[in-house]
Design a protein around this motif. Structure first.
Motif, PDB file in Angstrom:
ATOM      1  N   UNK A  94      65.262  22.193 -56.820  1.00  0.00           N
ATOM      2  CA  UNK A  94      66.247  22.056 -55.572  1.00  0.00           C
ATOM      3  C   UNK A  94      67.517  22.151 -56.385  1.00  0.00           C
ATOM      4  N   UNK A  95      67.628  22.274 -57.756  1.00  0.00           N
ATOM      5  CA  UNK A  95      68.816  22.618 -58.247  1.00  0.00           C
ATOM      6  C   UNK A  95      69.302  24.056 -58.180  1.00  0.00           C
ATOM      7  N   UNK A  96      68.507  24.757 -57.762  1.00  0.00           N
ATOM      8  CA  UNK A  96      68.978  26.174 -57.470  1.00  0.00           C
ATOM      9  C   UNK A  96      69.916  26.340 -56.347  1.00  0.00           C
ATOM     10  N   UNK A  97      70.743  27.426 -56.452  1.00  0.00           N
ATOM     11  CA  UNK A  97      71.748  27.744 -55.320  1.00  0.00           C
ATOM     12  C   UNK A  97      71.054  28.486 -54.320  1.00  0.00           C
ATOM     13  N   UNK A  98      69.919  29.329 -54.736  1.00  0.00           N
ATOM     14  CA  UNK A  98      69.505  30.498 -53.765  1.00  0.00           C
ATOM     15  C   UNK A  98      67.870  30.648 -54.470  1.00  0.00           C
ATOM     16  N   UNK A  99      66.943  30.878 -53.468  1.00  0.00           N
ATOM     17  CA  UNK A  99      65.657  31.191 -53.897  1.00  0.00           C
ATOM     18  C   UNK A  99      65.272  32.276 -52.876  1.00  0.00           C
ATOM     19  N   UNK A 100      64.081  32.732 -53.342  1.00  0.00           N
ATOM     20  CA  UNK A 100      63.182  33.732 -52.297  1.00  0.00           C
ATOM     21  C   UNK A 100      62.261  32.727 -51.539  1.00  0.00           C
ATOM     22  N   UNK A 101      63.075  32.366 -50.463  1.00  0.00           N
ATOM     23  CA  UNK A 101      62.285  31.180 -49.586  1.00  0.00           C
ATOM     24  C   UNK A 101      62.777  31.373 -48.066  1.00  0.00           C
ATOM     25  N   UNK A 102      62.588  30.513 -47.708  1.00  0.00           N
ATOM     26  CA  UNK A 102      62.894  30.304 -46.143  1.00  0.00           C
ATOM     27  C   UNK A 102      62.021  29.716 -45.318  1.00  0.00           C
ATOM     28  N   UNK A 103      62.376  29.537 -43.833  1.00  0.00           N
ATOM     29  CA  UNK A 103      61.500  28.891 -42.938  1.00  0.00           C
ATOM     30  C   UNK A 103      60.296  29.848 -42.472  1.00  0.00           C
ATOM     31  N   UNK A 135      62.160  45.337 -54.619  1.00  0.00           N
ATOM     32  CA  UNK A 135      63.065  46.217 -54.515  1.00  0.00           C
ATOM     33  C   UNK A 135      64.260  45.836 -53.564  1.00  0.00           C
ATOM     34  N   UNK A 136      64.104  44.823 -52.868  1.00  0.00           N
ATOM     35  CA  UNK A 136      65.074  44.406 -51.867  1.00  0.00           C
ATOM     36  C   UNK A 136      66.037  43.288 -52.290  1.00  0.00           C
ATOM     37  N   UNK A 171      58.293  42.312 -42.375  1.00  0.00           N
ATOM     38  CA  UNK A 171      58.051  43.011 -43.471  1.00  0.00           C
ATOM     39  C   UNK A 171      56.521  42.574 -43.843  1.00  0.00           C
ATOM     40  N   UNK A 172      55.814  41.701 -42.973  1.00  0.00           N
ATOM     41  CA  UNK A 172      54.338  41.370 -43.367  1.00  0.00           C
ATOM     42  C   UNK A 172      54.182  41.022 -44.548  1.00  0.00           C
ATOM     43  N   UNK A 173      55.084  40.225 -45.443  1.00  0.00           N
ATOM     44  CA  UNK A 173      55.169  39.855 -46.785  1.00  0.00           C
ATOM     45  C   UNK A 173      55.822  38.479 -46.785  1.00  0.00           C
ATOM     46  N   UNK A 174      55.243  37.558 -47.741  1.00  0.00           N
ATOM     47  CA  UNK A 174      56.122  36.451 -47.780  1.00  0.00           C
ATOM     48  C   UNK A 174      57.247  36.575 -49.059  1.00  0.00           C
ATOM     49  N   UNK A 175      58.219  35.926 -49.136  1.00  0.00           N
ATOM     50  CA  UNK A 175      59.471  36.206 -50.009  1.00  0.00           C
ATOM     51  C   UNK A 175      59.233  36.583 -51.460  1.00  0.00           C
ATOM     52  N   UNK A 176      58.203  35.801 -52.163  1.00  0.00           N
ATOM     53  CA  UNK A 176      57.808  35.777 -53.301  1.00  0.00           C
ATOM     54  C   UNK A 176      57.125  36.974 -53.819  1.00  0.00           C
ATOM     55  N   UNK A 201      50.800  29.938 -43.339  1.00  0.00           N
ATOM     56  CA  UNK A 201      52.168  29.786 -42.874  1.00  0.00           C
ATOM     57  C   UNK A 201      52.978  30.524 -43.828  1.00  0.00           C
ATOM     58  N   UNK A 202      54.043  31.048 -43.285  1.00  0.00           N
ATOM     59  CA  UNK A 202      54.996  31.620 -44.166  1.00  0.00           C
ATOM     60  C   UNK A 202      55.839  32.587 -43.423  1.00  0.00           C
ATOM     61  N   UNK A 203      56.723  32.968 -44.431  1.00  0.00           N
ATOM     62  CA  UNK A 203      57.931  33.826 -43.823  1.00  0.00           C
ATOM     63  C   UNK A 203      57.620  35.247 -43.937  1.00  0.00           C
ATOM     64  N   UNK A 204      57.794  36.183 -42.895  1.00  0.00           N
ATOM     65  CA  UNK A 204      57.387  37.391 -42.880  1.00  0.00           C
ATOM     66  C   UNK A 204      58.304  38.212 -42.327  1.00  0.00           C
TER      67      UNK A 204
END
Length: 296
Positions: A202-211, A173-174, A162-167, A225-228
Motif C-alpha cells: 500500500x505504500x507504493x505509488x504505482x504497481x503492475x495491478x488494476x481492476x 517489455x511494456x 493482452x490476454x495476460x495479467x499485469x505481473x 479473475x484478473x486484468x487482461x
C-alpha cells in the motif's frame, strides 16, 4: 441483448462513447460491418454529440460470424478519434502482422497518428494471442514498435486485449517499472484498492495491478479473475493517469465483470495541458451465441 437490431447495437456503442466523452476508442474483435456502422454514423455527425474519425485494420480476411454484419466478413481492429475527417492522418496508418510462432489466429498491431486536444498522438491498438510462445513474441514486437514511435517524439497510446495479467513476465517489455524494461505506464496502475502482495504494498505509488476485466466463466483462458485489458501511455509524455472498468450485466455471466470490462483511462501531458482519454472494448461477432463480449 439487442434483439437482432444492428442499429440498437450501434446506438448503444455511441451512447457509451458520448457518456465517457472518449477522445479515443479502440476496439478489438470487430467485424468490418460493425466498423462501417459506427464510421458512417459518427463520421459527419453534426448534432447530438461529437464526430469521430476512424481507421480499420483486418486481422483475418474472413470470419463466418461476421456475415451477420454484411457481405464483407473481414475481422480485426478499429480505432476512433474524436473529430471530423482528417483528425486521423490516414497516411500514417500501419498494420503490422505480429509473429505467430505457435500458430493459430493471426494477430496485428494497428497504429495511426491522430490529434487529441490539439496535440499529435500515435494511437496503437492490438489483440495479443494466448497460445504457446505467441504472447511473448507479440508483446516484444508491440513494445519495440511503441518505443520507436516514442523515440521519434510521438506520445504513444497503446490499448488492447493482452490476454495476460499485469505481473506476467511476458508483459515486462511494456512496463517501465515493477521489473519491466519498457517505456509505458498503465492508466490503472495507481489504484491502491488493487495493490496486493509483497511486491505491491500500500505504500507504493504505482504497481503492475488494476481492476479485473476478465474471469474464467466468460474467458476460459483467464487464469482466475484478473486484468487482461490495458491502456498504456508512454511515460515521458503523460502523468496523472487514472483508469476504470465499466461493468455490464450479461446473460452468460453470473457476476458483473461480464466477460471483461470496457476500459476507460486518461492522462495529463507532461509538457502542456493535454488530456487524452482512451477506451478499449473488445466486441464479439454479435449476434452470436454469446452476444456482445467485452474482454476475454
Amino acid at each position: 441483448m439487442y434483439q437482432g437490431s444492428k442499429t440498437a447495437w450501434r446506438d448503444n456503442m455511441i451512447h457509451m462513447m458520448d457518456y465517457w466523452d472518449a477522445d479515443l476508442l479502440m476496439t478489438q474483435e470487430m467485424c468490418y460491418g460493425q466498423w462501417t456502422l459506427l464510421r458512417d454514423e459518427l463520421g459527419d455527425r453534426s448534432s447530438g454529440g461529437p464526430a469521430y474519425d476512424s481507421v480499420w485494420g483486418a486481422a483475418l480476411a474472413e470470419n463466418p460470424g461476421c456475415a451477420k454484419w454484411g457481405a464483407d466478413t473481414r475481422y480485426g481492429l478499429a480505432t476512433f478519434s474524436k473529430g471530423r475527417a482528417g483528425t486521423i492522418d490516414q497516411s500514417t496508418r500501419s498494420v503490422t502482422i505480429l509473429p505467430n510462432p505457435a500458430g493459430g489466429e493471426q494477430r496485428i498491431l494497428l497504429c495511426a497518428k491522430t490529434t487529441v486536444a490539439g496535440r499529435g498522438v500515435r494511437a496503437c491498438n492490438t489483440h495479443i494471442d494466448y497460445r504457446g510462445d505467441n504472447p511473448r513474441a507479440q508483446v516484444a514486437q508491440v513494445a519495440a514498435i511503441g518505443r520507436q514511435y516514442a523515440a521519434q517524439g510521438d506520445p504513444v497510446v497503446l490499448a488492447g486485449d493482452f490476454n495476460m495479467f499485469p505481473k506476467d513476465v511476458r508483459m515486462d517489455p511494456l512496463y517501465d517499472h515493477g521489473g519491466g524494461t519498457g517505456i509505458f505506464q498503465e492508466v490503472d496502475e495507481n489504484d491502491k484498492s488493487h495493490f496486493s502482495g509483497t511486491d505491491c504494498p500500500q505504500s507504493a505509488d504505482r504497481c503492475r495491478s488494476g481492476e479485473e476485466t476478465a474471469e474464467p466463466v466468460c474467458s476460459p483462458r483467464a487464469d482466475g479473475r484478473g486484468k487482461i485489458d490495458y491502456i498504456f501511455l508512454s511515460y515521458y509524455w503523460f502523468t496523472t493517469v487514472r483508469g476504470a472498468t465499466l461493468r455490464l450485466a450479461h446473460r452468460a455471466c453470473p457476476t458483473t465483470i461480464c466477460c471483461g470490462g470496457l476500459r476507460h483511462g486518461s492522462g495529463k501531458g507532461h509538457r502542456q495541458e493535454f488530456q487524452p482519454q482512451a477506451r478499449t472494448d473488445r466486441l464479439n461477432r454479435w449476434p452470436s451465441e454469446r452476444g456482445m463480449r467485452l474482454g476475454e
